[in-house]
Motif scaffolding. Sequence first.
Motif, short mmCIF file in Angstrom:
data_model
loop_
_atom_site.label_atom_id
_atom_site.label_comp_id
_atom_site.label_asym_id
_atom_site.label_seq_id
_atom_site.Cartn_x
_atom_site.Cartn_y
_atom_site.Cartn_z
N UNK A 140 7.45 -9.50 6.89
CA UNK A 140 6.90 -9.02 5.62
C UNK A 140 5.98 -7.82 5.84
N UNK A 141 5.10 -7.93 6.84
CA UNK A 141 4.17 -6.83 7.13
C UNK A 141 4.93 -5.56 7.52
N UNK A 142 5.98 -5.73 8.33
CA UNK A 142 6.76 -4.56 8.74
C UNK A 142 7.44 -3.91 7.54
N UNK A 143 7.92 -4.73 6.63
CA UNK A 143 8.53 -4.21 5.42
C UNK A 143 7.54 -3.35 4.65
N UNK A 144 6.31 -3.84 4.47
CA UNK A 144 5.31 -3.10 3.72
C UNK A 144 4.88 -1.84 4.48
N UNK A 145 4.77 -1.94 5.80
CA UNK A 145 4.41 -0.75 6.59
C UNK A 145 5.48 0.33 6.46
N UNK A 146 6.74 -0.11 6.47
CA UNK A 146 7.84 0.83 6.33
C UNK A 146 7.82 1.54 4.99
N UNK A 147 7.49 0.80 3.94
CA UNK A 147 7.45 1.40 2.61
C UNK A 147 6.27 2.37 2.48
N UNK A 148 5.14 2.00 3.09
CA UNK A 148 3.99 2.92 3.05
C UNK A 148 4.31 4.21 3.80
N UNK A 149 4.96 4.07 4.97
CA UNK A 149 5.30 5.26 5.75
C UNK A 149 6.31 6.12 4.99
N UNK B 242 6.85 11.35 1.62
CA UNK B 242 7.32 11.94 0.37
C UNK B 242 8.71 11.50 -0.02
N UNK B 243 9.13 10.32 0.47
CA UNK B 243 10.45 9.79 0.13
C UNK B 243 10.29 8.71 -0.93
N UNK B 244 11.08 8.82 -1.98
CA UNK B 244 10.97 7.86 -3.08
C UNK B 244 11.79 6.62 -2.77
N UNK B 245 11.45 5.52 -3.43
CA UNK B 245 12.19 4.27 -3.28
C UNK B 245 11.99 3.44 -4.55
N UNK B 246 12.86 2.47 -4.73
CA UNK B 246 12.77 1.64 -5.93
C UNK B 246 13.32 2.35 -7.16
N UNK B 247 13.07 1.77 -8.32
CA UNK B 247 13.56 2.32 -9.57
C UNK B 247 12.78 3.59 -9.93
N UNK B 248 13.49 4.63 -10.35
CA UNK B 248 12.88 5.92 -10.68
C UNK B 248 12.78 6.10 -12.19
N UNK B 249 11.86 6.98 -12.65
CA UNK B 249 11.77 7.27 -14.08
C UNK B 249 13.12 7.76 -14.62
N UNK B 250 13.40 7.42 -15.87
CA UNK B 250 14.71 7.73 -16.44
C UNK B 250 14.98 9.23 -16.55
N UNK B 251 13.95 10.06 -16.43
CA UNK B 251 14.12 11.51 -16.54
C UNK B 251 14.62 12.14 -15.23
N UNK B 252 14.80 11.28 -14.19
CA UNK B 252 15.23 11.79 -12.88
C UNK B 252 16.44 11.00 -12.36
N UNK C 70 1.84 5.87 -5.18
CA UNK C 70 2.08 4.43 -5.11
C UNK C 70 0.81 3.73 -4.67
N UNK C 71 0.51 2.60 -5.32
CA UNK C 71 -0.61 1.76 -4.92
C UNK C 71 -0.05 0.46 -4.36
N UNK C 72 -0.49 0.08 -3.15
CA UNK C 72 0.06 -1.09 -2.46
C UNK C 72 -0.90 -2.29 -2.56
N UNK C 73 -0.36 -3.45 -2.19
CA UNK C 73 -1.12 -4.70 -2.34
C UNK C 73 -2.38 -4.74 -1.48
N UNK C 74 -2.45 -3.91 -0.41
CA UNK C 74 -3.66 -3.87 0.42
C UNK C 74 -4.74 -2.97 -0.17
N UNK C 75 -4.47 -2.43 -1.38
CA UNK C 75 -5.45 -1.58 -2.05
C UNK C 75 -5.27 -0.09 -1.77
N UNK D 230 17.25 -3.44 -5.64
CA UNK D 230 16.09 -2.54 -5.76
C UNK D 230 14.85 -3.16 -5.10
N UNK D 231 14.30 -2.46 -4.11
CA UNK D 231 13.17 -3.00 -3.35
C UNK D 231 11.93 -3.20 -4.23
N UNK D 232 11.75 -2.33 -5.22
CA UNK D 232 10.58 -2.43 -6.08
C UNK D 232 10.59 -3.75 -6.86
#
Length: 610
Positions: free
Chosen positions: A134-143, A148-158, A230-235, A396-398
């Motif tokens: 789990x921690x590795x997953x979150x570290x990967x997403x933060x990195x 500057x790489x997006x992930x998860x669901x994006x705004x409908x305008x993009x 993005x704001x993560x669970x660790x604050x 979707x990871x988000x």
Amino acid sequence: MRVAIYIRVSTKLQEDRYSLKAQTTELTRYAESQNWKIIDIFKDVDSGTKLDKDGLEAMLDQVEDGKIDIVLCIEQDRLSRLDTIKWEYLKGVLRDNRVKIAEPGNIVDLSNEDDEFISDLKNLLAQRSRRDLLRKMMRGKRQKTREGKVWGKQPEEYHYNKETEEVTVNEERSWIIPFIDSLYIEKGLGANAIAKELNKISKTAEGKLWTNQQVLGKLKNPAYHGVLQKTFSNGETITVPGVYPPLRSELMYARIQNILKKRYRRKPAEPHFLRDVTIMCSTCQREISVKKHYTYSRDKTKKYGIFLLTHTNEITQSKCIAKPVINDKRVKYRIAKAVKDILTDTNKITEYIDSDFDETELFRIDADVKKLQKLDADVRTKMDKLLDLYLDDKWPKEKLDERYRMLEEQAKRIEADLKEKNRKRALIQSDKLNYDTVTEFFSIASRFEELLEPADQQRLIGSLFPTATLDTEKNRLTLHALLPQQVTVDVNIPIESIEEVTEREIMEQAKIRYIKAQQILNEQKGLSLEALSRLIGSQPTTLKWDQERFGAFKHLAPNKQSSAVRQQRVALLKEELRRDPAISGRQLENKTGINRKMIYKLIEEEGLKQ
């Protein structure tokens, strides 16, 4: 040696990827190479953190029947990723029946302290590897966000291309942002009004109607001027500019945020006796808020503020089957009455507290604990399945992160409830939790009616009852009292009907009027009922009803039409006529103070001159 082969995967996805068939083949060959007799092969497609699995339970039945000497699995984590308590139970069953745990190339004898220690370490490592993942997953997403790489669901305008990791403008929906900005900045419309304008033109990307919350989301989202945030669970909040093609300027974004701050600057909530109590709806399990609502008199000249217990927003309220709307007057009086009854009459305690703190209560606690343990196992199974879905990289990871956070919070609440139930059981068994301890606790609340300031009432009730449950079906508010022993006791407060509240308020107003009238009579003795009614501002008939409810007024002038006054007047006239039978009506009036017309009337009706 008689051996039971145990194979397990967490989900159907793993069943395909890690192959139960491959595990079966390898373990069968190993057992045959050791000249062990295979009694049966048990399998589970379930979480390793869960004890009550069909395959595992069937195997343990064979263990307890004395049919197995060895349990063979690929790795011990296939057998268990249990928490400490469940792992100790499983070891106890195996140890008591002298059954060993085997992996290809290794056998663990649980009756041997060194072997047991190694086995415990493996169980802890299996749990830790799960947390590490789990921690590795979150570290990967933060990195990924920092790069500057997006992930998860994006705004409908993009549009987002996963293969090239490129973000481009969705020309079909890109008009939405300048349209919203124009209405908000140039025309000064609010979020509700903008949502209505959008609904005239188009629906959302999901085909639903626009809401004010969606409009506010568009106004607040920095993506539209190019920023990935993005704001993560660790604050930690990570901000990367220049990621999205801008649909509004940074200056426009700044202007919008400035207006939002001014418009949505919240005033401190008005104090209320239930403001610090977290109230949950029993129907939909969502939070109930204390909201102030304004109403007007019939002629629209006066404005009144009333407090309602209802859901926080309209969407939540509309989704709830119960749709609770409870005037606070319907519970406030009953809360004060409950505290008073509990403190003054031990026979009434059972009206509010559904517990005798005896064997029946212990049985109920044990049943609750079993339910919580099952619920805990189910939640952890769902968490394990989410990990598999995450690794599958098809979802979707988000959304998976959001779901995982919800399950994690649920698991924490269940764990806290289990600890509280066990504390409560221990206190009842040692007779440290009974009616006496509850009454002592409620003595603190005896000051509730004395506190005139709502802020003081709010602090007192919030400290005694941190949580509550509103049940509109049973028509009650259950306050969960938190005792110093860190256990809760439920206090059931019946909710008054509107008719009961109205009748009680009429009686309360009548009592206030009665007390005020008596105070005036104490100062101005001998006032007639008519004179008193003029000073009070009420009808004489109303004051008569007050006397019927609360007793006759003291120092009130007798009613001229009463029989006692008539008898008194007749006696005076008889005495004067006895002394002077020829006395005139004017002379009688001067001597008795009785009106001459009344004198003639009494003489005729009573036959005083016969």
